[in-house]
Scaffold this motif. Structure first.
Motif, PDB file in Angstrom:
ATOM      1  N   ASP A 191       0.801  -1.224   0.000  1.00 44.47           N
ATOM      2  CA  ASP A 191       0.000   0.000   0.000  1.00 44.47           C
ATOM      3  C   ASP A 191       0.837   1.280   0.000  1.00 44.47           C
ATOM      4  O   ASP A 191       0.299   2.360  -0.255  1.00 44.47           O
ATOM      5  CB  ASP A 191      -0.934   0.024   1.212  1.00 44.47           C
ATOM      6  CG  ASP A 191      -2.068  -0.987   1.102  1.00 44.47           C
ATOM      7  OD1 ASP A 191      -2.388  -1.392  -0.037  1.00 44.47           O
ATOM      8  OD2 ASP A 191      -2.612  -1.391   2.150  1.00 44.47           O
ATOM      9  N   THR A 193       2.326   4.718  -4.916  1.00 41.94           N
ATOM     10  CA  THR A 193       1.142   5.518  -4.601  1.00 41.94           C
ATOM     11  C   THR A 193       0.762   6.364  -5.811  1.00 41.94           C
ATOM     12  O   THR A 193       1.448   6.339  -6.849  1.00 41.94           O
ATOM     13  CB  THR A 193       1.398   6.428  -3.393  1.00 41.94           C
ATOM     14  OG1 THR A 193       2.381   7.426  -3.765  1.00 41.94           O
ATOM     15  CG2 THR A 193       1.908   5.622  -2.199  1.00 41.94           C
ATOM     16  N   ASP A 194      -0.288   7.135  -5.676  1.00 41.61           N
ATOM     17  CA  ASP A 194      -0.736   7.967  -6.795  1.00 41.61           C
ATOM     18  C   ASP A 194       0.338   8.965  -7.208  1.00 41.61           C
ATOM     19  O   ASP A 194       0.457   9.309  -8.388  1.00 41.61           O
ATOM     20  CB  ASP A 194      -2.023   8.706  -6.416  1.00 41.61           C
ATOM     21  CG  ASP A 194      -2.744   9.241  -7.643  1.00 41.61           C
ATOM     22  OD1 ASP A 194      -3.254   8.426  -8.443  1.00 41.61           O
ATOM     23  OD2 ASP A 194      -2.792  10.477  -7.816  1.00 41.61           O
ATOM     24  N   TRP A 242       2.555   7.226  -9.766  1.00 38.95           N
ATOM     25  CA  TRP A 242       1.959   7.131 -11.102  1.00 38.95           C
ATOM     26  C   TRP A 242       2.048   8.477 -11.825  1.00 38.95           C
ATOM     27  O   TRP A 242       2.418   8.533 -13.001  1.00 38.95           O
ATOM     28  CB  TRP A 242       0.490   6.707 -10.999  1.00 38.95           C
ATOM     29  CG  TRP A 242       0.234   5.357 -10.389  1.00 38.95           C
ATOM     30  CD1 TRP A 242      -0.391   5.105  -9.199  1.00 38.95           C
ATOM     31  CD2 TRP A 242       0.567   4.073 -10.939  1.00 38.95           C
ATOM     32  NE1 TRP A 242      -0.463   3.748  -8.975  1.00 38.95           N
ATOM     33  CE2 TRP A 242       0.115   3.093 -10.022  1.00 38.95           C
ATOM     34  CE3 TRP A 242       1.201   3.654 -12.103  1.00 38.95           C
ATOM     35  CZ2 TRP A 242       0.275   1.729 -10.247  1.00 38.95           C
ATOM     36  CZ3 TRP A 242       1.366   2.297 -12.331  1.00 38.95           C
ATOM     37  CH2 TRP A 242       0.909   1.347 -11.421  1.00 38.95           C
ATOM     38  N   ARG A 252      -4.640  -5.420  -4.783  1.00 42.38           N
ATOM     39  CA  ARG A 252      -3.647  -4.391  -5.115  1.00 42.38           C
ATOM     40  C   ARG A 252      -3.216  -4.496  -6.583  1.00 42.38           C
ATOM     41  O   ARG A 252      -2.939  -3.481  -7.226  1.00 42.38           O
ATOM     42  CB  ARG A 252      -2.422  -4.522  -4.217  1.00 42.38           C
ATOM     43  CG  ARG A 252      -2.560  -3.866  -2.849  1.00 42.38           C
ATOM     44  CD  ARG A 252      -3.324  -4.687  -1.854  1.00 42.38           C
ATOM     45  NE  ARG A 252      -3.298  -4.097  -0.512  1.00 42.38           N
ATOM     46  CZ  ARG A 252      -3.836  -4.669   0.548  1.00 42.38           C
ATOM     47  NH1 ARG A 252      -4.437  -5.861   0.447  1.00 42.38           N
ATOM     48  NH2 ARG A 252      -3.787  -4.068   1.732  1.00 42.38           N
ATOM     49  N   GLY A 310      -6.003  -3.097  -8.533  1.00 42.65           N
ATOM     50  CA  GLY A 310      -5.990  -1.662  -8.276  1.00 42.65           C
ATOM     51  C   GLY A 310      -4.916  -0.952  -9.074  1.00 42.65           C
ATOM     52  O   GLY A 310      -5.089   0.202  -9.499  1.00 42.65           O
ATOM     53  N   ALA A 311      -3.784  -1.638  -9.294  1.00 43.71           N
ATOM     54  CA  ALA A 311      -2.711  -1.058 -10.107  1.00 43.71           C
ATOM     55  C   ALA A 311      -3.175  -0.829 -11.538  1.00 43.71           C
ATOM     56  O   ALA A 311      -2.828   0.175 -12.176  1.00 43.71           O
ATOM     57  CB  ALA A 311      -1.484  -1.961 -10.089  1.00 43.71           C
ATOM     58  N   SER A 347      -5.333   2.343 -11.395  1.00 45.17           N
ATOM     59  CA  SER A 347      -4.538   3.562 -11.188  1.00 45.17           C
ATOM     60  C   SER A 347      -3.698   3.895 -12.410  1.00 45.17           C
ATOM     61  O   SER A 347      -3.570   5.064 -12.798  1.00 45.17           O
ATOM     62  CB  SER A 347      -3.637   3.386  -9.959  1.00 45.17           C
ATOM     63  OG  SER A 347      -4.404   3.224  -8.786  1.00 45.17           O
ATOM     64  N   LYS A 402      -5.823   5.501 -15.091  1.00 53.16           N
ATOM     65  CA  LYS A 402      -6.161   6.889 -14.776  1.00 53.16           C
ATOM     66  C   LYS A 402      -5.074   7.842 -15.256  1.00 53.16           C
ATOM     67  O   LYS A 402      -5.348   8.991 -15.628  1.00 53.16           O
ATOM     68  CB  LYS A 402      -6.367   7.040 -13.266  1.00 53.16           C
ATOM     69  CG  LYS A 402      -6.810   8.434 -12.846  1.00 53.16           C
ATOM     70  CD  LYS A 402      -7.108   8.498 -11.355  1.00 53.16           C
ATOM     71  CE  LYS A 402      -5.845   8.472 -10.517  1.00 53.16           C
ATOM     72  NZ  LYS A 402      -6.105   8.746  -9.079  1.00 53.16           N
ATOM     73  N   HIS A 403      -3.844   7.363 -15.298  1.00 50.25           N
ATOM     74  CA  HIS A 403      -2.715   8.197 -15.712  1.00 50.25           C
ATOM     75  C   HIS A 403      -2.247   7.885 -17.140  1.00 50.25           C
ATOM     76  O   HIS A 403      -1.178   8.342 -17.548  1.00 50.25           O
ATOM     77  CB  HIS A 403      -1.564   8.023 -14.727  1.00 50.25           C
ATOM     78  CG  HIS A 403      -1.864   8.584 -13.363  1.00 50.25           C
ATOM     79  ND1 HIS A 403      -1.714   9.913 -13.057  1.00 50.25           N
ATOM     80  CD2 HIS A 403      -2.331   7.990 -12.234  1.00 50.25           C
ATOM     81  CE1 HIS A 403      -2.061  10.133 -11.800  1.00 50.25           C
ATOM     82  NE2 HIS A 403      -2.436   8.980 -11.280  1.00 50.25           N
TER      83      HIS A 403
END
Length: 521
Positions: free
Chosen positions: A87, A91-92, A95, A141, A144-145, A148, A151-152
């Protein structure tokens, strides 16, 4: 929806495109934009598959010898330690920083045991059978990667770094045992196919659960750095078995294979065996052998830049062979690391390091469809050879790895006239050359191929150029892309003299890139 979805303007809404031949989505779809663009990436090393030299803190309560994931699992508070690490390691902010550097794809090493949260059946009969409670949280996770990264605007290559029984002797293959048993026991090889099938099935199910579906899974790497020894034939057969199993699940996902540092052999293997998007992964380091130590940094750089030296000749030979077969070559791991002996006598260490990194990048950019630096970061700061963040901060990693535009490419109506003029010139040269010999030609196919190649390449380049200084996304996997375009052309207009379409397509993509660079970069 990410801007890449607008490429070519073929789809005006957010619904997934209808299925095409053999269940593959209509081409090009948004996922194609991620999968076929040139990949400029980093490895997110020691996020899931741990390596102590990269991240030491997860090993503080590990069992002896405290070098592998299994050692951490056997130690104290393993679940809490690992979940905290998962975690906080990426992190964001990470990214966003990667995107700002021009990185467009990440390679994420995972172990088979990290899949147990999606499918517990990957664990029984393995060294990790008793540790489902430790690793089951990894799956959330990993998925989730994917979210994320999308998103980028980043693609994700999932790499099976640790297989049941270990495919090599290194501790980054899951355990600290020096005796890999992947090839020694058929059960391990068979079970790994089950693991990969579970990985792909659950990843695609997760991606498709979104509206619209997540398009940024660029591929699955079947096995990191396998060391088959005398079992090379067994590895090739295993690769074919995995191809068959995974294509039955999702035929559109690119499959990457490691070359075991036998690059020509596995290029030949893919050339005769791959029927769909397949990629050969070569890893290149120059800091481990006595020959590396005795070679200066500047001499390493010179050899990488000289087209008559071994490495550039190999890259040129292999990339051409793979592209002609509809496949591709990437460098899945490389670094700026040099043995201290290579820096002796260098007048300026920083300049020598930068020249070495630049020489590698220039070779990869010329011959490869993508590259991935090892690794993104280290827990201890300051390593300019192995840590991408530190290399960037120190100016060792050059900032000109990707094309950038001087101004937003909102419209360029003149490029159509330039395209047609370039096509006419190329067609005249093509026809003049081949008409020296009697034969039945279809030079119109060359012209159609040129137009298609130009339009496709221009689509990648112009769609991503949204503001001054934007990093341009360009067509990188030309072999697989051209193969699909040629197949579509053949279905519509027959396959007679299809080679002329292919020649035109290749020249059209190259001409479009040259024109775009001259006009907008």
């Amino acid at each position: 929806m990410h801007r890449l979805s607008k490429l070519f303007g073929h789809h005006s809404d957010t619904r997934p495109p209808p299925p095409g031949p053999q269940g593959v989505a209509a081409f090009p779809a948004e996922a194609d934009c991620f999968r076929y663009r040139k990949q400029r990436g980093v490895n997110l090393g020691s996020w899931f598959v741990l390596e102590r030299w990269i991240a030491d803190s997860p090993f503080q309560s590990a069992a002896s010898p405290a070098q592998s994931d299994l050692d951490v699992a056997r130690g104290g508070n393993a679940k809490e330690i690992l979940e905290h690490h998962w975690d906080t390691w990426i992190t964001d902010e990470d990214w966003a920083w990667l995107t700002a550097q021009g990185i467009n794809t990440v390679r994420i090493p995972v172990g088979f045991y990290h899949v147990c949260g999606a499918d517990p059946s990957v664990l029984p009969g393995t060294d990790f059978a008793d540790f489902q409670h430790v690793f089951e949280g990894a799956w959330a996770r990993i998925t989730g990667a994917l979210v994320s990264a999308h998103k980028h605007g980043l693609g994700v290559l999932l790499d099976l770094h640790a297989a049941p029984g270990k495919q090599n002797a290194d501790s980054h293959s899951g355990t600290s045992s020096p005796h890999p048993a992947f090839f020694a026991k058929q059960a391990n090889m068979k079970h790994t196919i089950h693991v990969l099938s579970a990985l792909l099935s659950h990843l695609t199910a997760f991606a498709n659960s979104y509206t619209p579906p997540l398009p940024n899974l660029v591929g699955i790497e079947l096995l990191n750095e396998p060391q088959p020894g005398a079992q090379s034939a067994a590895l090739e057969k295993w690769y074919l078995d995995v191809f068959h199993a995974l294509r039955a699940i999702d035929p559109s996902v690119p499959l990457y294979i490691g070359d075991s540092w036998m690059t020509d052999q596995y290029a030949d293997f893919l050339s005769r065996s791959a029927t769909q998007f397949a990629v050969l992964d070569h890893h290149l380091y120059r800091c481990f052998t006595s020959g590396d130590t005795s070679t200066s940094a500047s001499e390493h750089a010179r050899r990488l830049a000289d087209p008559n030296e071994w490495a550039p000749k190999m890259f040129a030979r292999v990339s051409q062979k793979l592209e002609s077969a509809g496949c591709a070559l990437v460098v899945g791991e490389w670094s700026g690391a040099l043995n201290p002996g290579s820096l002796h006598g260098e007048q300026n260490e920083a300049d020598a390091r930068q020249a070495y990194v630049s020489a590698q990048l220039q070779m990869f950019e010329r011959y490869c469809s993508g590259w991935f630096f090892w690794t993104y970061k280290k827990e201890s700061a300051g390593d300019k050879g192995w840590s991408f963040r530190d290399a960037v901060a120190a100016g060792v990693f050059p900032g000109n790895m990707a094309l950038t535009v001087q101004a937003a490419v909102v419209d360029d109506p003149g490029h159509m006239a330039r395209r047609d003029a370039a096509k006419d010139k190329a067609l005249d040269e093509h026809a003049t050359y081949w008409n020296q010999w009697p034969g039945n030609y279809d030079h119109w196919r060359f012209a159609e191929g040129f137009i298609q190649g130009w339009d496709d390449a221009w689509g990648f380049l112009s769609t991503s150029a949204s503001h001054p200084g934007a990093f341009v996304q360009e067509l990188g996997f030309r072999g697989p892309w051209a193969k699909r375009r040629a197949q579509a052309h053949a279905r519509e207009k027959g396959d007679g003299n299809l080679w002329e379409f292919e020649h035109g397509f290749s020249q059209g993509t190259a001409a479009a890139r040259a024109d775009f660079v001259t006009t907008h970069c």
